[in-house]
Design an enzyme around this catalytic site. Structure first.
Site, PDB file in Angstrom:
ATOM      1  N   LYS A 237       0.837  -1.191   0.000  1.00  0.00           N
ATOM      2  CA  LYS A 237       0.000   0.000   0.000  1.00  0.00           C
ATOM      3  C   LYS A 237       0.879   1.250   0.000  1.00  0.00           C
ATOM      4  CE  LYS A 237      -3.729  -1.931   2.933  1.00  0.00           C
ATOM      5  NZ  LYS A 237      -4.889  -1.743   2.065  1.00  0.00           N
ATOM      6  N   ARG A 311     -10.057 -11.737   2.654  1.00  0.00           N
ATOM      7  CA  ARG A 311     -10.967 -12.791   2.190  1.00  0.00           C
ATOM      8  C   ARG A 311     -10.298 -14.152   2.213  1.00  0.00           C
ATOM      9  NH1 ARG A 311     -11.577  -9.667  -3.366  1.00  0.00           N
ATOM     10  NH2 ARG A 311     -11.250  -8.033  -1.834  1.00  0.00           N
TER      11      ARG A 311
END
Length: 459
Positions: A237, A311
Site C-alpha cells: 500500500k 478474504r
C-alpha cells in the site's frame, strides 16, 4: 476502557439535577408555563430547543438543564449533554431513561491508553428502569471494547494480543478457547498461514476459536477478520493507504464484542467464535502475486493481489465454521474500499442470500438506529472469480463491483444450506458526532445483537 457502569446508576431519590427534554415543537408550550425570569433567561441565550443545544436555569438552590432534542428516545439524544454538562448526577424529568442512555454513556467514552483523559469528571444519569440498566451498560461496554481495540496501535495489538482478548472473554463466561498455529495451521488452514507467514517469527499467525453454551442449543458461528496490520504485502500500500491499517482487525473486534454480548445475555445458543489473526507483513517469506494457494475446503486460489488478504483468511475460517453445521454464520470484516466508495463510512453493506435473515437484520438496524444496507450477491459477477490455472482468483482484474466480488468469494466457503450474512464494516469514524468520537467505532454491532436476541430469546 471507560467505566460505563458507573455512569448509569439506579434512582433511589438521591440529590440530582433535573434534565427536561424539549423538541422545537414542544418548546413554545413549555415556555408559556415558565416564570418571567426563566422566559427572559431562555430568550437572552437564544434558546429555542434546537436539537443539540441546552440552557442552564436556576432551580431552587441549584440548576436545572433544559435541552433540545430531535427525538427523546433516540440512542444519541443525550450524547451531547453527557459531553457538555458539569460533573454531577442528573435525572430526566417526565421521560424514562431507555435507549437514550446509550448516548449518555458513550458520550463520555475516552481512549486513554496513550494519554491521560482531558476530562475525567463523570456525569452520572439516574434511572428507575433498573431492569434494563445492565443491558444498556453491556451494549455500551461492548461498543467501547471495539473502539479501544481498533484505536490501539498495531505495535501493541497483534495476533497474540487478540488471542489474549479471547482468553479473557472465555474466563469471564466459562468458555473454551483453542488456538491453532505453527505446523498445524500450515497444514489445516493454509490460507491463514500463507497470509501471515511473512511475520511468522515475530507475530505468528493463528486461528483462535472459542466455544460456549449448551451443545443441545442451536449452533451459531461468529467470524471476525483479524488482520492486525496490513501493509498490503508485496502489493504494498502507499503510505496514505497504510496509515489506518491498525484498524484492519476491526472485524475481529466486532466479533469479540458480539460474542461477549451473546454470552453475557446467556442466549440459548451454542456459540462458535472464530478469529483468524495475522499480520500481512513483508519479508522474504511473504506470499507472492501469482502464488496458487491451497485452502481448507480443498479449492485452489490464484493469488492475484496480496492486498486482498482478508478474504483469504476468512475463507479458511468460514470453512471451519461450516464443518460443525451451524444454522447461522455471521462474519464481520474491514474487507473492501469499494464498500466505502459505495456507501461511505457509516453504512455497512450487508450481503446474504437468506431473505429472512436479511429482513431481520434490516429491521433490527432501523429499530436500534444502527443501520445496514443490503447489497446484492449478484450471481452474474461470479464469473469474475475465474482463474486460468486454479479454481478461482482472490481479486478480479478491473476493480468493478469490488465489495460484491469479495462477498462472492466468501460465499464459496459457506455451506449452501446455512444462513449466512457478511458485514463489510469500516470500524472507523472519520469525523466526530455526539457520542461518537473520531476513531475506532462499532457498526452493525447493536443491530446484529438485537437480531440474535429476537431470534433466540424472543426479546
Amino acid at each position: 476502557m471507560t467505566d460505563v457502569a458507573s455512569l448509569l446508576q439506579p434512582d433511589r431519590g438521591q440529590s440530582a439535577r433535573t434534565i427536561t427534554l424539549l423538541t422545537p415543537e414542544t418548546f413554545d408550550a413549555w415556555l408559556n408555563l415558565q416564570s418571567a425570569a426563566t422566559r427572559a433567561l431562555a430568550t437572552a441565550q437564544r434558546f429555542t430547543a434546537k436539537p443539540g443545544t441546552h440552557v442552564l436555569i436556576p432551580d431552587g438552590d441549584g440548576i436545572a438543564v433544559i435541552a433540545g432534542v430531535a427525538d427523546a428516545s433516540s440512542p444519541w439524544a443525550l450524547a451531547k449533554l453527557a459531553e457538555a454538562l458539569p460533573e454531577g448526577s442528573y435525572r430526566l424529568d417526565g421521560v424514562e431513561v431507555g435507549a437514550n442512555a446509550l448516548g449518555w454513556l458513550l458520550g463520555q467514552y475516552r481512549f486513554t491508553r496513550y494519554r491521560k483523559a482531558e476530562d475525567a469528571a463523570p456525569r452520572v444519569l439516574l434511572t428507575r428502569d433498573v431492569a434494563h440498566r445492565d443491558e444498556i451498560i453491556r451494549i455500551a461496554a461492548a461498543t467501547a471494547q471495539v473502539r479501544d481495540l481498533v484505536n490501539s496501535g498495531a505495535g501493541d495489538l497483534g495476533p497474540a494480543e487478540l488471542e489474549a482478548e479471547a482468553q479473557m472473554l472465555a474466563r469471564a463466561h466459562h468458555a473454551d478457547v483453542t488456538v491453532i498455529s505453527g505446523e498445524a495451521l500450515a497444514r489445516d488452514y493454509p490460507m491463514i498461514h500463507a497470509v501471515g507467514q511473512a511475520a511468522i517469527r515475530e507475530r505468528a499467525p493463528r486461528l483462535i476459536e472459542l466455544h460456549w453454551g449448551d451443545t443441545s442449543h442451536p449452533r451459531i458461528a461468529i467470524v471476525g477478520k483479524g488482520v492486525c496490520f496490513d501493509t498490503g504485502g508485496l502489493d504494498i500500500k502507499p503510505s496514505a493507504g497504510m496509515r489506518l491499517m491498525k484498524k484492519d482487525m476491526g472485524g475481529a473486534a466486532h466479533a469479540l464484542a458480539l460474542a461477549g454480548l451473546v454470552m453475557a445475555a446467556k442466549l440459548p445458543v451454542r456459540l462458535h467464535l472464530l478469529i483468524p489473526a495475522v499480520e500481512n507483513a513483508i519479508s522474504g517469506a511473504a506470499f507472492r502475486p501469482g502464488d496458487v494457494l491451497r485452502t481448507r475446503k480443498g479449492l485452489t486460489v490464484e493469488n492475484t493481489n496480496t492486498d486482498a488478504e482478508g478474504r483469504l483468511i476468512l475463507g479458511d475460517a468460514l470453512t471451519r465454521a461450516g464443518e460443525d453445521a451451524p444454522e447461522l454464520i455471521l462474519d464481520f470484516a474491514t474487507l473492501t474500499g469499494a464498500a466505502r466508495v459505495a456507501l461511505g463510512p457509516d453504512l455497512p453493506p450487508l450481503f446474504t442470500d437468506d431473505e429472512a435473515l436479511a429482513a431481520d437484520l434490516l429491521a433490527a438496524g432501523v429499530a436500534e438506529d444502527d443501520p445496514v444496507w443490503r447489497m446484492p450477491l449478484w450471481d452474474g459477477y461470479d464469473d469474475m472469480l475465474k482463474s486460468d490455472i486454479a479454481d478461482m482468483v482472490n481479486a478480479p482484474d478491473g476493480g468493478f463491483a469490488g465489495a460484491i466480488t469479495a462477498a462472492l468469494f466468501l460465499r464459496r466457503f459457506v455451506p449452501k444450506d446455512t444462513a449466512w450474512a457478511h458485514l463489510d464494516v469500516f470500524a472507523w469514524r472519520p469525523s466526530a458526532k455526539p457520542g461518537r468520537p473520531k476513531g475506532g467505532d462499532a457498526y452493525a454491532l447493536r443491530a446484529t445483537y438485537a437480531m440474535l436476541k429476537k431470534r433466540y430469546s424472543g426479546a
